[in-house]
Design an enzyme around this catalytic site. Structure first.
Site, mmCIF file in Angstrom:
data_model
loop_
_atom_site.group_PDB
_atom_site.id
_atom_site.type_symbol
_atom_site.label_atom_id
_atom_site.label_comp_id
_atom_site.label_asym_id
_atom_site.label_seq_id
_atom_site.Cartn_x
_atom_site.Cartn_y
_atom_site.Cartn_z
ATOM 1 N N ASN A 9 -10.010 -5.660 7.745
ATOM 2 C CA ASN A 9 -10.382 -4.163 7.906
ATOM 3 C C ASN A 9 -11.704 -3.884 7.401
ATOM 4 O O ASN A 9 -11.900 -3.679 6.145
ATOM 5 C CB ASN A 9 -9.118 -3.310 7.402
ATOM 6 N N LYS A 11 -13.539 -1.246 7.787
ATOM 7 C CA LYS A 11 -13.564 -0.145 7.340
ATOM 8 C C LYS A 11 -14.763 0.483 7.993
ATOM 9 O O LYS A 11 -15.316 0.067 8.908
ATOM 10 C CB LYS A 11 -13.409 0.474 5.939
ATOM 11 N N HIS A 95 -3.345 3.831 8.904
ATOM 12 C CA HIS A 95 -3.905 3.315 7.517
ATOM 13 C C HIS A 95 -3.810 4.373 6.523
ATOM 14 O O HIS A 95 -3.966 5.753 7.024
ATOM 15 C CB HIS A 95 -5.213 2.905 7.832
ATOM 16 N N GLU A 97 -5.683 5.619 4.544
ATOM 17 C CA GLU A 97 -6.803 6.264 4.387
ATOM 18 C C GLU A 97 -6.555 7.282 5.615
ATOM 19 O O GLU A 97 -7.149 8.522 5.323
ATOM 20 C CB GLU A 97 -8.198 5.332 4.505
ATOM 21 N N GLU A 167 1.168 -1.667 2.614
ATOM 22 C CA GLU A 167 0.006 -1.495 1.698
ATOM 23 C C GLU A 167 -0.022 -0.565 0.637
ATOM 24 O O GLU A 167 -0.010 0.860 0.984
ATOM 25 C CB GLU A 167 -1.213 -1.072 2.359
ATOM 26 N N GLY A 173 -8.309 -1.114 -2.519
ATOM 27 C CA GLY A 173 -9.765 -0.756 -2.966
ATOM 28 C C GLY A 173 -9.694 -0.455 -4.309
ATOM 29 O O GLY A 173 -10.828 -0.267 -4.828
ATOM 30 N N SER A 213 -6.251 -5.153 -2.166
ATOM 31 C CA SER A 213 -7.066 -5.726 -3.099
ATOM 32 C C SER A 213 -6.812 -7.407 -3.107
ATOM 33 O O SER A 213 -6.587 -8.147 -4.155
ATOM 34 C CB SER A 213 -6.812 -5.441 -4.326
HETATM 35 C C1 PEP Z 1 -7.170 -1.981 3.399
HETATM 36 O O1 PEP Z 1 -8.110 -1.321 3.756
HETATM 37 O O2 PEP Z 1 -6.417 -2.137 4.375
HETATM 38 C C2 PEP Z 1 -7.059 -2.873 1.994
HETATM 39 C C3 PEP Z 1 -5.980 -3.520 1.623
HETATM 40 O O3 PEP Z 1 -8.305 -2.799 1.323
HETATM 41 P P1 PEP Z 1 -8.572 -3.861 0.063
HETATM 42 O O4 PEP Z 1 -8.353 -5.036 0.476
HETATM 43 O O5 PEP Z 1 -10.016 -3.312 -0.296
HETATM 44 O O6 PEP Z 1 -7.824 -3.096 -1.093
#
Ligand code: PEP
Length: 253
Positions: A9, A11, A95, A97, A167, A173, A213
């Site tokens: 992703n 983003k 997601h 976000e 998630e 992040g 992460s």
């Molecule tokens: C994500 O954006 O779905 C995500 C898991 O980000 P990160 O790997 O940076 O934590």
């Protein structure tokens, strides 16, 4: 056996040149990953160019969002058919976000899920608890509520065509990764929810990704858990080495 899926992703990152360069490198080196399917989800404005860069490679193209309606007066939105038209095969939905910043609800995610399935896109439906919810012992309830709301009325025939991503919001992040045990516990709960709603055979077919992460250094422990069928990768998907390193950590089929 469910084949591992490693989804990147991107983003709201990259520019046109770096998106194409990243896609070209991932495509050129995709053979380094033998035990997983690879998917990249660039910003929508770069989908077409990234799709061209991936052409002829086994790396699939996905979007980060879409609108649930087929067409019409929805300024700024992108329809499911526009995504398939440009070569996208998957779409990330709900997601955290989008839930937190754009106020997307389970009902909206549910509507988008049906629209994506109808268009022949594979929806990657995200669920995950916030830190306060985990600390209050509410993880299981939050996940169950998001599962029920986002996947309401999805049939057994449809559910095998979608992917679920767990998630934990506190791990996205932040560099804080869920332990393999914490992640596996929620994945096993999701598998149980699928089994209860459908049946064991159907539940066994649904891929459940972990996101939060994930890096090459922690991927193999996470991916070796019985109910973790892949990863949704944010930050580490922006470097081909890291993304492919995560793919290389996938367990054998
Ligand atoms: C994500 O954006 O779905 C995500 C898991 O980000 P990160 O790997 O940076 O934590």
């Amino acid at each position: 056996m469910r084949r591992t899926l490693i989804a990147g992703n991107w983003k709201m990152n990259t520019d046109h040149a770096s998106a194409v360069a990243l896609a070209e490198e991932v495509a050129a080196r995709a053979a380094e990953v033998t035990n997983a399917d690879l998917l990249v989800c660039p910003p929508s404005i770069y989908l077409e160019s990234v799709g061209k860069a991936l052409a002829g490679s086994p790396v699939a193209l996905g979007a980060q969002n879409m609108y649930a309606e087929a067409k019409g007066a929805f300024t700024g939105e992108i329809s499911p058919a526009m995504l398939t038209d440009i070569g996208a095969e998957c779409v990330i939905l709900g997601h955290s976000e989008r839930r937190a910043i754009m106020g997307e609800t389970d009902a909206q995610v549910n509507k988008k899920t049906f629209a994506a399935l109808e268009a022949g896109l594979v929806p990657i439906v995200c669920v995950g608890e916030q830190l306060e919810q985990r600390e209050a012992g509410k993880t299981q309830a939050v996940i169950a509520e998001q599962f029920e709301g986002s996947l309401a009325d999805v049939t057994a025939e449809q559910v095998i065509h979608l992917v679920i991503a767990y998630e934990p919001v506190w791990a996205i992040g932040t560099g804080k990764v869920a332990t393999p045990e914490q992640a596996e516990e929620v994945h096993a709960d999701l598998r149980k929810l699928l089994t209860e709603r459908y049946n064991a055979e159907t539940a066994e077919k649904v891929r459940i990704l972990y996101g939060g992460s994930v890096k090459p250094g922690n991927a193999s422990e996470l991916l070796s858990q019985p109910n973790i069928d892949g990863a949704l990768v944010g930050g580490a998907s922006l470097q081909a080495d890291d993304f492919l390193g995560i793919g290389s950590a996938a367990k054998t089929d």
